[in-house]
Design an enzyme around this catalytic site. Structure first.
Site, PDB file in Angstrom:
ATOM      1  N   PRO A  88     -65.589  -3.062 -15.303  1.00  0.00           N
ATOM      2  CA  PRO A  88     -66.007  -1.720 -14.923  1.00  0.00           C
ATOM      3  C   PRO A  88     -65.337  -0.595 -15.711  1.00  0.00           C
ATOM      4  O   PRO A  88     -64.140  -0.644 -15.994  1.00  0.00           O
ATOM      5  CB  PRO A  88     -65.630  -1.633 -13.435  1.00  0.00           C
ATOM      6  CG  PRO A  88     -64.678  -2.743 -13.193  1.00  0.00           C
ATOM      7  CD  PRO A  88     -65.013  -3.814 -14.192  1.00  0.00           C
ATOM      8  N   ASN A  89     -66.170   0.380 -16.016  1.00  0.00           N
ATOM      9  CA  ASN A  89     -65.766   1.644 -16.657  1.00  0.00           C
ATOM     10  C   ASN A  89     -65.454   1.519 -18.142  1.00  0.00           C
ATOM     11  O   ASN A  89     -65.228   2.535 -18.802  1.00  0.00           O
ATOM     12  CB  ASN A  89     -64.577   2.295 -15.917  1.00  0.00           C
ATOM     13  CG  ASN A  89     -64.939   2.665 -14.498  1.00  0.00           C
ATOM     14  OD1 ASN A  89     -65.919   3.369 -14.277  1.00  0.00           O
ATOM     15  ND2 ASN A  89     -64.196   2.162 -13.527  1.00  0.00           N
ATOM     16  N   ARG A  99     -63.352   9.547 -21.782  1.00  0.00           N
ATOM     17  CA  ARG A  99     -62.220  10.082 -21.006  1.00  0.00           C
ATOM     18  C   ARG A  99     -60.955   9.304 -21.374  1.00  0.00           C
ATOM     19  O   ARG A  99     -61.017   8.226 -21.938  1.00  0.00           O
ATOM     20  CB  ARG A  99     -62.489   9.919 -19.499  1.00  0.00           C
ATOM     21  CG  ARG A  99     -63.669  10.732 -18.967  1.00  0.00           C
ATOM     22  CD  ARG A  99     -63.344  12.210 -18.762  1.00  0.00           C
ATOM     23  NE  ARG A  99     -62.077  12.413 -18.072  1.00  0.00           N
ATOM     24  CZ  ARG A  99     -61.927  12.370 -16.743  1.00  0.00           C
ATOM     25  NH1 ARG A  99     -62.959  12.166 -15.968  1.00  0.00           N
ATOM     26  NH2 ARG A  99     -60.741  12.553 -16.199  1.00  0.00           N
ATOM     27  N   TYR A 134     -56.819   4.917 -23.886  1.00  0.00           N
ATOM     28  CA  TYR A 134     -57.782   3.935 -24.407  1.00  0.00           C
ATOM     29  C   TYR A 134     -58.312   4.255 -25.806  1.00  0.00           C
ATOM     30  O   TYR A 134     -59.105   3.492 -26.346  1.00  0.00           O
ATOM     31  CB  TYR A 134     -58.961   3.796 -23.426  1.00  0.00           C
ATOM     32  CG  TYR A 134     -58.512   3.361 -22.050  1.00  0.00           C
ATOM     33  CD1 TYR A 134     -57.929   2.113 -21.850  1.00  0.00           C
ATOM     34  CD2 TYR A 134     -58.654   4.204 -20.946  1.00  0.00           C
ATOM     35  CE1 TYR A 134     -57.495   1.716 -20.591  1.00  0.00           C
ATOM     36  CE2 TYR A 134     -58.229   3.809 -19.677  1.00  0.00           C
ATOM     37  CZ  TYR A 134     -57.653   2.564 -19.517  1.00  0.00           C
ATOM     38  OH  TYR A 134     -57.233   2.168 -18.276  1.00  0.00           O
ATOM     39  N   ASN A 144     -62.172  -8.958 -20.613  1.00  0.00           N
ATOM     40  CA  ASN A 144     -61.376  -7.816 -20.154  1.00  0.00           C
ATOM     41  C   ASN A 144     -61.967  -7.429 -18.801  1.00  0.00           C
ATOM     42  O   ASN A 144     -62.966  -6.699 -18.741  1.00  0.00           O
ATOM     43  CB  ASN A 144     -61.450  -6.657 -21.141  1.00  0.00           C
ATOM     44  CG  ASN A 144     -60.584  -5.484 -20.684  1.00  0.00           C
ATOM     45  OD1 ASN A 144     -60.132  -5.445 -19.538  1.00  0.00           O
ATOM     46  ND2 ASN A 144     -60.349  -4.535 -21.575  1.00  0.00           N
ATOM     47  N   ALA A 186     -60.537  -3.051 -14.110  1.00  0.00           N
ATOM     48  CA  ALA A 186     -59.844  -2.897 -12.817  1.00  0.00           C
ATOM     49  C   ALA A 186     -59.908  -4.170 -11.969  1.00  0.00           C
ATOM     50  O   ALA A 186     -59.028  -4.397 -11.124  1.00  0.00           O
ATOM     51  CB  ALA A 186     -60.433  -1.722 -12.047  1.00  0.00           C
ATOM     52  N   HIS A 235     -56.910  -6.710 -11.375  1.00  0.00           N
ATOM     53  CA  HIS A 235     -55.839  -6.577 -10.394  1.00  0.00           C
ATOM     54  C   HIS A 235     -56.278  -6.879  -8.966  1.00  0.00           C
ATOM     55  O   HIS A 235     -55.485  -6.746  -8.039  1.00  0.00           O
ATOM     56  CB  HIS A 235     -55.253  -5.157 -10.495  1.00  0.00           C
ATOM     57  CG  HIS A 235     -55.102  -4.692 -11.916  1.00  0.00           C
ATOM     58  ND1 HIS A 235     -54.296  -5.354 -12.823  1.00  0.00           N
ATOM     59  CD2 HIS A 235     -55.711  -3.684 -12.620  1.00  0.00           C
ATOM     60  CE1 HIS A 235     -54.392  -4.751 -14.010  1.00  0.00           C
ATOM     61  NE2 HIS A 235     -55.249  -3.743 -13.907  1.00  0.00           N
ATOM     62  N   ASP A 294     -61.668 -17.526  -9.540  1.00  0.00           N
ATOM     63  CA  ASP A 294     -62.293 -18.774  -9.084  1.00  0.00           C
ATOM     64  C   ASP A 294     -63.443 -19.188 -10.005  1.00  0.00           C
ATOM     65  O   ASP A 294     -63.630 -20.380 -10.272  1.00  0.00           O
ATOM     66  CB  ASP A 294     -62.805 -18.628  -7.646  1.00  0.00           C
ATOM     67  CG  ASP A 294     -61.672 -18.644  -6.628  1.00  0.00           C
ATOM     68  OD1 ASP A 294     -60.532 -19.008  -7.003  1.00  0.00           O
ATOM     69  OD2 ASP A 294     -61.917 -18.298  -5.460  1.00  0.00           O
ATOM     70  N   GLU A 331     -57.725 -13.568 -21.860  1.00  0.00           N
ATOM     71  CA  GLU A 331     -57.794 -12.229 -21.258  1.00  0.00           C
ATOM     72  C   GLU A 331     -57.333 -11.186 -22.283  1.00  0.00           C
ATOM     73  O   GLU A 331     -56.376 -11.434 -23.016  1.00  0.00           O
ATOM     74  CB  GLU A 331     -56.855 -12.233 -20.046  1.00  0.00           C
ATOM     75  CG  GLU A 331     -56.750 -10.939 -19.301  1.00  0.00           C
ATOM     76  CD  GLU A 331     -55.670 -11.031 -18.200  1.00  0.00           C
ATOM     77  OE1 GLU A 331     -54.680 -11.777 -18.364  1.00  0.00           O
ATOM     78  OE2 GLU A 331     -55.835 -10.353 -17.194  1.00  0.00           O
ATOM     79  N   HIS A 345     -56.535  -6.870 -22.711  1.00  0.00           N
ATOM     80  CA  HIS A 345     -56.445  -5.496 -22.198  1.00  0.00           C
ATOM     81  C   HIS A 345     -56.147  -4.570 -23.362  1.00  0.00           C
ATOM     82  O   HIS A 345     -55.263  -4.853 -24.180  1.00  0.00           O
ATOM     83  CB  HIS A 345     -55.343  -5.366 -21.145  1.00  0.00           C
ATOM     84  CG  HIS A 345     -55.658  -6.177 -19.937  1.00  0.00           C
ATOM     85  ND1 HIS A 345     -56.661  -5.835 -19.075  1.00  0.00           N
ATOM     86  CD2 HIS A 345     -55.155  -7.347 -19.503  1.00  0.00           C
ATOM     87  CE1 HIS A 345     -56.751  -6.757 -18.136  1.00  0.00           C
ATOM     88  NE2 HIS A 345     -55.855  -7.696 -18.373  1.00  0.00           N
ATOM     89  N   LEU A 346     -56.901  -3.478 -23.417  1.00  0.00           N
ATOM     90  CA  LEU A 346     -56.685  -2.494 -24.482  1.00  0.00           C
ATOM     91  C   LEU A 346     -55.283  -1.910 -24.390  1.00  0.00           C
ATOM     92  O   LEU A 346     -54.592  -1.756 -25.385  1.00  0.00           O
ATOM     93  CB  LEU A 346     -57.719  -1.374 -24.356  1.00  0.00           C
ATOM     94  CG  LEU A 346     -59.183  -1.784 -24.566  1.00  0.00           C
ATOM     95  CD1 LEU A 346     -60.110  -0.693 -24.059  1.00  0.00           C
ATOM     96  CD2 LEU A 346     -59.443  -2.076 -26.041  1.00  0.00           C
ATOM     97  N   SER A 347     -54.889  -1.566 -23.176  1.00  0.00           N
ATOM     98  CA  SER A 347     -53.575  -0.944 -22.956  1.00  0.00           C
ATOM     99  C   SER A 347     -52.548  -2.011 -22.585  1.00  0.00           C
ATOM    100  O   SER A 347     -52.915  -3.132 -22.205  1.00  0.00           O
ATOM    101  CB  SER A 347     -53.681   0.096 -21.833  1.00  0.00           C
ATOM    102  OG  SER A 347     -54.018  -0.534 -20.602  1.00  0.00           O
ATOM    103  N   ARG A 378     -47.544   0.116 -17.477  1.00  0.00           N
ATOM    104  CA  ARG A 378     -48.213   1.120 -16.645  1.00  0.00           C
ATOM    105  C   ARG A 378     -47.835   0.932 -15.157  1.00  0.00           C
ATOM    106  O   ARG A 378     -46.792   0.366 -14.865  1.00  0.00           O
ATOM    107  CB  ARG A 378     -49.731   1.039 -16.899  1.00  0.00           C
ATOM    108  CG  ARG A 378     -50.082   1.319 -18.379  1.00  0.00           C
ATOM    109  CD  ARG A 378     -51.569   1.235 -18.640  1.00  0.00           C
ATOM    110  NE  ARG A 378     -52.298   2.261 -17.899  1.00  0.00           N
ATOM    111  CZ  ARG A 378     -53.628   2.293 -17.791  1.00  0.00           C
ATOM    112  NH1 ARG A 378     -54.354   1.352 -18.385  1.00  0.00           N
ATOM    113  NH2 ARG A 378     -54.214   3.246 -17.106  1.00  0.00           N
ATOM    114  N   ARG A 403     -50.870  -2.630 -11.832  1.00  0.00           N
ATOM    115  CA  ARG A 403     -51.552  -3.231 -12.996  1.00  0.00           C
ATOM    116  C   ARG A 403     -50.779  -4.431 -13.548  1.00  0.00           C
ATOM    117  O   ARG A 403     -51.193  -5.041 -14.529  1.00  0.00           O
ATOM    118  CB  ARG A 403     -51.736  -2.190 -14.110  1.00  0.00           C
ATOM    119  CG  ARG A 403     -52.658  -1.052 -13.722  1.00  0.00           C
ATOM    120  CD  ARG A 403     -52.949  -0.130 -14.901  1.00  0.00           C
ATOM    121  NE  ARG A 403     -53.388   1.167 -14.444  1.00  0.00           N
ATOM    122  CZ  ARG A 403     -54.656   1.488 -14.151  1.00  0.00           C
ATOM    123  NH1 ARG A 403     -55.616   0.602 -14.299  1.00  0.00           N
ATOM    124  NH2 ARG A 403     -54.973   2.701 -13.730  1.00  0.00           N
TER     125      ARG A 403
END
Ligand code: CA2
Length: 142
Positions: A9-10, A17, A22, A73, A76, A79, A86, A97, A99-101, A106, A110
Site C-alpha cells: 500500500p501507498n 509525498r 522515499y 515490499n 505498511a 508490520h 502465512d 523482502e 524496503h526503500l528506507s 525509524r 517499523r
C-alpha cells in the site's frame, strides 16, 4: 527465471509525498527500473502493486507453480500482516523482502516484519537498488 515483484500500500504514491524518506522518483520510475534490471540480469519479472492485503495474499498464492521466486515490499503490511507471512509460508517459494528506507532507523513499530519471517533475506535502506539486490540474490540461488 521468472520473478514476481509485489509492492504494498501507498507505494503508488512514490515521488508525490515524503521525498525526504522515499526519494523523488515515482512508482512508474520504479517499474521501469525493475524491467531494466530484469533485462540486464536475464530474467523475467512481473511487477504488481496493491493497496489491499487480500490482493497481495491472492497473488502470492497464484505464484505457486508459475514463478521461481518472489520479491516483496509489503509496505505498511510489513508490520501487521500475518496473512502475508502465512501465504509466503504456504507457497514456500524463495522470497526476499525489500524496503526503500532503513526501517530499523525509524519508529519502533517499523522494526518488526511478519512477512520477513518467511523471507530468505531482507534489503532495507538501499532505495530502488534494494530490489536489484533482491533479484540478484534470487538469481544466485538457482
Ligand atoms: O521503506 C519502505 O519501503 C517501506 O516498506 C515503505 C512503507 C512503510 O510503511 C514501511 O514501514 C517501509 C510506506 C510506503 C508508502 O510510501 C509512500 C511514498 C510516498 C508518499 C507516501 C508514502
Amino acid at each position: 527465471m521468472k520473478l514476481l515483484i509485489l509492492n504494498g500500500p501507498n507505494l503508488n504514491m512514490l515521488g508525490i509525498r515524503e521525498p525526504e524518506i522515499y526519494g523523488r522518483k515515482t512508482y512508474a520510475d520504479l517499474v521501469s527500473f525493475l524491467n531494466e534490471c530484469a533485462a540486464a540480469l536475464g530474467c523475467t519479472v512481473e511487477v504488481r502493486q496493491s493497496n489491499h492485503e487480500g490482493d497481495l495474499v491472492d497473488w502470492i498464492q497464484e505464484a505457486y507453480g508459475k514463478f521461481d521466486g518472489i520479491v516483496i515490499n509489503p509496505a505498511a503490511y510489513t508490520h501487521t500482516s500475518v496473512a502475508i507471512l502465512d501465504a509466503l509460508k504456504a507457497v514456500a517459494l524463495p522470497a526476499v523482502e525489500v524496503h526503500l528506507s532503513d526501517v530499523d532507523a525509524r519508529e519502533a513499530f517499523r522494526h518488526i516484519s511478519y512477512p520477513g519471517m518467511a523471507c530468505q533475506k531482507t534489503f532495507k535502506g538501499f532505495g530502488f537498488e534494494g530490489y536489484r539486490m533482491a533479484m540478484e540474490f534470487l538469481l544466485g540461488q538457482k
